[in-house]
Design a protein around this motif. Sequence first.
Motif, short mmCIF file in Angstrom:
data_model
loop_
_atom_site.label_atom_id
_atom_site.label_comp_id
_atom_site.label_asym_id
_atom_site.label_seq_id
_atom_site.Cartn_x
_atom_site.Cartn_y
_atom_site.Cartn_z
N ALA A 1 0.83 -1.21 0.00
CA ALA A 1 0.00 0.00 0.00
C ALA A 1 0.86 1.25 0.00
O ALA A 1 0.58 2.22 -0.72
CB ALA A 1 -0.93 0.00 1.22
N MET A 2 1.94 1.26 0.78
CA MET A 2 2.82 2.43 0.82
C MET A 2 3.63 2.59 -0.47
O MET A 2 4.06 3.68 -0.81
CB MET A 2 3.76 2.33 2.01
N LEU A 3 3.81 1.50 -1.19
CA LEU A 3 4.47 1.59 -2.48
C LEU A 3 3.54 2.18 -3.54
O LEU A 3 3.94 3.02 -4.34
CB LEU A 3 4.93 0.20 -2.95
N ILE A 4 2.28 1.74 -3.51
CA ILE A 4 1.37 2.03 -4.62
C ILE A 4 0.56 3.30 -4.42
O ILE A 4 0.46 4.14 -5.33
CB ILE A 4 0.41 0.84 -4.82
N ILE A 5 -0.02 3.49 -3.22
CA ILE A 5 -0.99 4.58 -3.05
C ILE A 5 -0.37 5.97 -3.24
O ILE A 5 -0.91 6.79 -3.99
CB ILE A 5 -1.69 4.46 -1.68
N PRO A 6 0.76 6.31 -2.59
CA PRO A 6 1.33 7.65 -2.84
C PRO A 6 1.70 7.87 -4.30
O PRO A 6 1.48 8.96 -4.84
CB PRO A 6 2.57 7.67 -1.93
N ALA A 7 2.26 6.84 -4.96
CA ALA A 7 2.63 6.98 -6.36
C ALA A 7 1.39 7.15 -7.24
O ALA A 7 1.38 7.96 -8.17
CB ALA A 7 3.43 5.76 -6.82
N ALA A 8 0.33 6.40 -6.94
CA ALA A 8 -0.91 6.53 -7.71
C ALA A 8 -1.53 7.91 -7.52
O ALA A 8 -2.06 8.50 -8.47
CB ALA A 8 -1.89 5.44 -7.29
N ALA A 9 -1.47 8.43 -6.29
CA ALA A 9 -2.00 9.77 -6.03
C ALA A 9 -1.17 10.83 -6.76
O ALA A 9 -1.72 11.80 -7.31
CB ALA A 9 -2.00 10.05 -4.53
N ALA A 10 0.14 10.65 -6.79
CA ALA A 10 1.03 11.63 -7.43
C ALA A 10 0.86 11.65 -8.94
O ALA A 10 1.15 12.66 -9.59
CB ALA A 10 2.48 11.31 -7.09
N ARG A 11 0.36 10.57 -9.50
CA ARG A 11 0.23 10.47 -10.96
C ARG A 11 -0.67 11.56 -11.52
O ARG A 11 -0.45 12.06 -12.62
CB ARG A 11 -0.32 9.09 -11.32
N GLY A 12 -1.70 11.94 -10.75
CA GLY A 12 -2.61 12.96 -11.22
C GLY A 12 -2.14 14.38 -10.96
O GLY A 12 -2.81 15.34 -11.36
N ILE B 1 -6.91 8.47 1.78
CA ILE B 1 -7.74 9.68 1.77
C ILE B 1 -7.14 10.72 0.82
O ILE B 1 -7.87 11.38 0.06
CB ILE B 1 -7.87 10.25 3.20
N LEU B 2 -5.82 10.87 0.85
CA LEU B 2 -5.16 11.80 -0.07
C LEU B 2 -5.36 11.37 -1.53
O LEU B 2 -5.58 12.21 -2.41
CB LEU B 2 -3.67 11.91 0.26
N PHE B 3 -5.28 10.08 -1.77
CA PHE B 3 -5.51 9.56 -3.12
C PHE B 3 -6.93 9.89 -3.58
O PHE B 3 -7.14 10.35 -4.71
CB PHE B 3 -5.29 8.04 -3.14
N ALA B 4 -7.91 9.67 -2.70
CA ALA B 4 -9.30 9.96 -3.03
C ALA B 4 -9.50 11.46 -3.27
O ALA B 4 -10.22 11.88 -4.19
CB ALA B 4 -10.22 9.47 -1.93
N ALA B 5 -8.85 12.28 -2.44
CA ALA B 5 -8.99 13.73 -2.58
C ALA B 5 -8.40 14.22 -3.90
O ALA B 5 -9.00 15.06 -4.58
CB ALA B 5 -8.29 14.43 -1.41
N VAL B 6 -7.24 13.69 -4.27
CA VAL B 6 -6.61 14.09 -5.54
C VAL B 6 -7.51 13.72 -6.72
O VAL B 6 -7.71 14.52 -7.65
CB VAL B 6 -5.23 13.41 -5.69
N ASN B 7 -8.09 12.53 -6.68
CA ASN B 7 -8.96 12.10 -7.77
C ASN B 7 -10.26 12.89 -7.80
O ASN B 7 -10.78 13.20 -8.88
CB ASN B 7 -9.25 10.62 -7.64
N ALA B 8 -10.77 13.23 -6.63
CA ALA B 8 -11.99 14.04 -6.57
C ALA B 8 -11.75 15.43 -7.15
O ALA B 8 -12.57 15.96 -7.92
CB ALA B 8 -12.49 14.14 -5.13
N LEU B 9 -10.60 16.03 -6.79
CA LEU B 9 -10.27 17.34 -7.33
C LEU B 9 -10.07 17.29 -8.85
O LEU B 9 -10.48 18.20 -9.58
CB LEU B 9 -9.00 17.87 -6.66
N GLY B 10 -9.46 16.22 -9.32
CA GLY B 10 -9.27 16.06 -10.75
C GLY B 10 -10.59 15.92 -11.48
O GLY B 10 -10.79 16.49 -12.57
N TRP B 11 -11.51 15.19 -10.88
CA TRP B 11 -12.83 15.00 -11.50
C TRP B 11 -13.60 16.31 -11.53
O TRP B 11 -14.24 16.65 -12.52
CB TRP B 11 -13.60 13.94 -10.71
N LEU B 12 -13.52 17.09 -10.43
CA LEU B 12 -14.25 18.36 -10.35
C LEU B 12 -13.67 19.38 -11.34
O LEU B 12 -14.40 20.19 -11.92
CB LEU B 12 -14.18 18.91 -8.94
#
Length: 263
Positions: free
Chosen positions: A194-205, A249-260
């Motif tokens: 999770a620590m490998l994937i989630i921050p990197a996935a959040a940073a992608r956007g 939560i940060l991953f979800a927030a980044v994706n929500a902001l991107g969608w908005l």
Amino acid sequence: MLDDFMTRATLAGIGVAFAAAPLGCFVVWRRMAYFGDATAHAAILGVALSLALEMSIFPGTLAVALIMALTVTLMAGRGYAMDTLLGVLAHSALAFGLVAVSFLPGIRIDLMAYLFGDILAVSSMDLAVIWGGAALVVALMLWRWSALLTSTLNEDLAYASGINPKHEQMTLTLSLAITVAVAIKVVGVLLIAAMLIIPAAAARGLARTPEAMAAVAAAIGGLSAFVGLRAAYIFDTPAGPSIVCVAAILFAAVNALGWLSQK
């Protein structure tokens, strides 16, 4: 300063974030999530080996994680789909590790600490190992960054550029084994992926270049460690899972902001 357990825990979490950030980017780009998971699961077998030999946990987990990663790399394309192979090896290694620990005479260990981490118990020596491992991983990534990117983008292009993709895969394998070995004390076997994937996935956007993505992933991982530990202290929740929850939560927030922003 290092006499404060929260200070040591925070520094340990940030150290793991720095090690996992650039490596996590390649895990995301290469779709290697199961690969990281399998290597992490094998770490329990390394714990059993270390306890049996009465030595530090780090060399045992590093050796077994490296053996697992190399085994997966060598067995890939031998008639089994990669996800099937990783599923078999990951769960087998975890099961054998748990059984092996139960056979150790006169040794009582808290398996939950190794499965979900025990970051609040990190010592100054653990901190030195974590930051030493993180520095080594970052150095490897910086040294091979261009070659790793090229081989990730296109293997034919890598060969044309005089780069052997298999050698770069071994670099990732070694880096992953080191990261697993230093992270097991912080977030545990089940949360390392999770620590490998989630921050990197959040940073992608949030990033437009590979280098920026790695830097943003490190920032998100470090922020997750800091906020997660404070939340665990305030709400009396498990520290390792709390860190991963903040990252999610940060991953979800980044994706929500991107969608908005697209609406």
